[in-house]
Design an enzyme around this catalytic site. Structure first.
Site, PDB file in Angstrom:
ATOM      1  N   CYS A   1       0.835  -1.202   0.000  1.00  0.00           N
ATOM      2  CA  CYS A   1       0.000   0.000   0.000  1.00  0.00           C
ATOM      3  C   CYS A   1       0.869   1.251   0.000  1.00  0.00           C
ATOM      4  CB  CYS A   1      -0.924  -0.045   1.217  1.00  0.00           C
ATOM      5  SG  CYS A   1      -1.638   1.532   1.708  1.00  0.00           S
TER       6      CYS A   1
ATOM      7  N   CYS B   1      -0.127   4.076   2.465  1.00  0.00           N
ATOM      8  CA  CYS B   1       0.216   3.763   3.859  1.00  0.00           C
ATOM      9  C   CYS B   1       1.560   4.385   4.227  1.00  0.00           C
ATOM     10  CB  CYS B   1       0.274   2.247   4.067  1.00  0.00           C
ATOM     11  SG  CYS B   1      -1.337   1.440   3.936  1.00  0.00           S
TER      12      CYS B   1
END
Ligand SMILES: [Zn+2]
Length: 152
Positions: free
Chosen positions: A77, A80
């Site tokens: 991700c 993130c």
């Protein structure tokens, strides 16, 4: 009157040592660092985000004597990673007052399901075992506010 046992048991974080993988008790509310691991003597740092595995979630997060900011993330991700500086800052600024934990949703799918994590990053504030607040997506200011840090 005998009061040799009168001191209350200190509230502790139950954390997994990243070196020897021993589960150790770290006094909560203590700012001085580092706390040496009872198993191997190496430092347990509470001033940076701690990875928490599914099997340690109950002890480390639900049973925490202090609030915990939990970052549900995934390695793949990208967004993130945009939260990483914020989480590092919060962990440092609020060390001794709250803990920052990171949960890899790919390694803890049952936790992701339990907290209905629909996307990553999702950041929860958990106090006394209960979810108090959540931030979905990259919301650095919200995460700072959840940790009680002043906004810029
Ligand atoms: Zn250790």
């Amino acid at each position: 009157m005998n009061e040799t046992q009168s001191a209350p048991a200190p509230a502790n974080f139950q954390l997994r040592c990243e070196f020897c993988l021993e589960r150790v008790a770290v006094p909560a509310g203590v700012r001085e660092l580092p706390h040496p691991c009872a198993g191997c003597g190496r430092p347990i740092r509470i001033d940076r985000p701690r990875k928490v595995a599914a099997e340690d979630f109950e002890a480390s997060v639900i049973g925490s004597p202090l609030p915990v900011i939990v970052d549900f993330f995934a390695d793949w991700c990208g967004p993130c990673k945009w939260l990483t500086p914020t989480l590092d800052e919060v962990a440092g600024a609020a060390a001794g007052r709250l803990l920052v934990a990171k949960v890899d949703v790919d390694q803890a799918p049952e936790l992701a399901e339990r907290y209905r994590i629909g996307s990553v990053p999702t950041v929860l504030l958990i106090r006394g075992g209960e979810e108090i607040e959540r931030s979905i997506g990259v919301e650095p200011e919200r995460v700072r506010a959840m940790a009680g840090l002043p906004s810029d």
